[in-house]
Design an enzyme around this catalytic site. Sequence first.
Site, PDB file in Angstrom:
ATOM      1  N   CYS A 164       0.848  -1.196   0.000  1.00  0.00           N
ATOM      2  CA  CYS A 164       0.000   0.000   0.000  1.00  0.00           C
ATOM      3  C   CYS A 164       0.886   1.249   0.000  1.00  0.00           C
ATOM      4  O   CYS A 164       2.107   1.149   0.013  1.00  0.00           O
ATOM      5  CB  CYS A 164      -0.944   0.026   1.195  1.00  0.00           C
ATOM      6  N   CYS A 214       3.632   1.569   2.527  1.00  0.00           N
ATOM      7  CA  CYS A 214       4.865   0.842   2.187  1.00  0.00           C
ATOM      8  C   CYS A 214       5.755   1.722   1.306  1.00  0.00           C
ATOM      9  O   CYS A 214       6.972   1.771   1.485  1.00  0.00           O
ATOM     10  CB  CYS A 214       4.550  -0.442   1.423  1.00  0.00           C
ATOM     11  N   ASP A 234       7.393  30.958 -29.181  1.00  0.00           N
ATOM     12  CA  ASP A 234       8.517  31.542 -29.907  1.00  0.00           C
ATOM     13  C   ASP A 234       8.128  31.523 -31.387  1.00  0.00           C
ATOM     14  O   ASP A 234       7.461  30.586 -31.833  1.00  0.00           O
ATOM     15  CB  ASP A 234       9.766  30.691 -29.657  1.00  0.00           C
ATOM     16  N   ASP A 265      11.974  25.980 -29.597  1.00  0.00           N
ATOM     17  CA  ASP A 265      12.709  24.869 -30.207  1.00  0.00           C
ATOM     18  C   ASP A 265      14.226  25.076 -30.230  1.00  0.00           C
ATOM     19  O   ASP A 265      14.979  24.132 -30.390  1.00  0.00           O
ATOM     20  CB  ASP A 265      12.227  24.629 -31.640  1.00  0.00           C
ATOM     21  N   ASP A 305      16.099  29.293 -26.711  1.00  0.00           N
ATOM     22  CA  ASP A 305      14.832  29.223 -25.982  1.00  0.00           C
ATOM     23  C   ASP A 305      14.992  28.485 -24.658  1.00  0.00           C
ATOM     24  O   ASP A 305      14.089  28.521 -23.808  1.00  0.00           O
ATOM     25  CB  ASP A 305      13.769  28.480 -26.815  1.00  0.00           C
TER      26      ASP A 305
END
Lengths: 759, 59
Positions: free
Chosen positions: A13, A16, A426, A644, A648
């Site tokens: 559970c 644990c 961008d 990209d 950036d």
Amino acid sequence: MTKTILALKGMSCAACANAAEAAIQQVPGVHQAQVNFAAEQASVTYDHHSTSVAAIAAAIAEAGYQAAEIEAFSASRKQDDRPTQLGRVVVSGLIGAVLVIGTLPIMLGIPIPGWPMIFHNAWLQLVLATPVLLWCGQSFFVGAWKAFTRRSANMNTLVALGTGTAYLYSLFVTVFPQVLVTQGLKPNVYYEAAVVIIALLLLGRYLENRARGHTSDAIRQLIGLQPNTARVIRQGTECDISIESVVVGDIVVVRPGEKIPVDGEVVAGSSTVDESMVTGESLPVEKRAGETVIGATINKTGSFRFRAARVGKDTVLAQIVQLVQAAQGSKAPIQKLADQVTGWFVPMVIAIAITTFLLWFNFTGNTTLSLLTTVGVLIIACPCALGLATPTSIMVGTGKGAENGILIKDAESLELAHKIHTLVLDKTGTLTQGNPVVTDYVTVQTWTERYQSTGVAAPRFSPSRSSEIEVLRLAAAVEKASEHPLATAVVNYAVSRGVDIFSPVTDFQAVVGSGVQGIVNGQQVHIGTSAWMRSLNILTIDMPQQQTWEQAAKTTVWIAINGKAAGLMAIADEIKPSSPQVVLTLQRMGLEVIMLTGDNPQTAAAIAKSAGIQRYFANVRPDQKATYVQQLQSEGRLVAMVGDGINDAPALAQADVGISIGTGTDIAIAASDITLISGDLGGIVTAIRLSKATMANIRQNLFFAFVYNVVGIPVAAGILYPVLGWLLNPMIAGAAMAFSSVSVVTNALRLRNFRGIPQ
Amino acid sequence: MRLTYILGSIGLVVALASPALANVQETIHQPLPLRLGITFMGIGLIVLELWWFLRQPRR
């Protein structure tokens, strides 16, 4: 720092998972540890000079669980122990059924004529129940004892206490029935309750494990994409070898309809390739010599040969698998609530159970009734559903993202994505194709001679005069030293016009966000923006074309030779066809879409208009992008940045959610939280929708888990008895508890029906 | 999803409505010293249990 993922066994559970996490964090040298109960894995960041995987595994073993490092690109990490589990479910179920049916007259309190009374014998019940508790329910008792010695309590503690109490009470009654008889009580035994509870909990755990296996379907499917063999050319002949034997540099032959075994670069032939399984892009992509191919994608009609560039765990597919595995093992902030609750939940439940016994004993004096309500409280309160509520949904959600070409770095990013207010895009490479081309070019001399007097706007220009070619040659020679996309456009333009671009350049310098400069054949050349020219005290002339081009969303750059403006170029970068529709969809979803660009306001306005964007920031230098994101955040907005390029990366890291385009640079991808494997912006919409769907699913799961415990505990304690005369049978409590876990996992699996928008 | 909700609701209703403990719901007089003794033992057990499990600082 080294990061590793360990497969864990033996957790029952969320408590644990907390205990295992605490054990790992106590190892000196461990920087960070996250244990995911549903994925049964631990994500550990550690200093390899101070500790090792073996030391971490030993700490986990000391805490009562087993750990093993997950090998990269491996799906079959878990040993399937379901057959053994099923055996225990069947044995306990059969004995439970026999005991329940055999003792039905006693349970109902009415005699049934002709009913076999042999099972009413307490000693026979003891003989039947003992193997169920000691063999079938062994894991509960062993787990509970291990937890107890570590001063922690978990689901096993509750089950062991509940069934152990029922069993020991029954054993006492079996051996000393006269003790109850002398008190005026019936010497009833409750072996069937202990047996049926164990049978139901084992059944619940079995069903839960089976359903949980489906949550990592995405990983299995991803790994299953890779072919087992590759056809390579060795010593001049084609031969089939296993995928593991392919080495970098091998020439691999791919025939129509075959899967591409590893990543590489096409050296001969051409074809179209279906990359949808990796990028989510549904249209096949053309591949010719010089282009890269991704392993596990499917070759369509043509045949080609390629040189293997990345094999084994370096392939794109292997990296995707690793990323998804890491994301599935991470913890969402919403899970902290469940973690905090489970920390003190079990000890509190034990306290409530004892209180229940005391209240019933004082009000009724009935030991049997007091004991059975106590058992009911212990059994119904198991927190396993609470522990499964968040991680199961995260596992299915991140896997579903990978299926749609969206790689989500961790659960926190998935959670944050649905809260975003503002999306910053961008321009270059994100909103636009990222392949700028020179569309117009005019020299100052030509313009002055031909058009200034007549006032006629310059047509699309093809350089023919020697002065025009000379200016272009100088510009291209300088730009050749730059890696900027606009520089590439200028070089390509010069090459297409047959201009020599190989003149040597000295003192080359790129001024970020402004332009480039260098010396070619003793002539100082500047190429850049109007603002930069002004700052250099280079006089530019007022050409009407400049305004026209900028209004047409083109970027204009001046070329200055020896401090005098010599020419003007217009460079256009086409907007991606999907951009306007994606922007509109995002706006309809309630997001404000903002564009960042280094272009001047006029060009920026034109591009923003064509993409349907109302707000934009122009003249933004690459190093200012992160500042703009920070500025938006200071307005109280939750900001996502989409980009990209290398430039950036700071903005992607600054944003609450950084989204990189998979066709971009590795640095941008590394700095981002979400990667869209294909370049399509539609992935942003899918990612936000997936985030919303996952969070809704988590909330439903938490509701299920909490409602079972919040409603179940008082009912099991007998709160309804004074009003309705209802008391919860501990066996029903066991069934309800088992069902709560199964219902949570089943609900999480509904996320598999999520559909992204077609790209 | 609807099926899960329905099954969940059925599970809850069945659990709530189970009258299977009807045969043990009789009141028995217990002497006061025994009741007091059991109560104090129970409270002691609660304190001991909470001390055992919660004493260590949890993360």
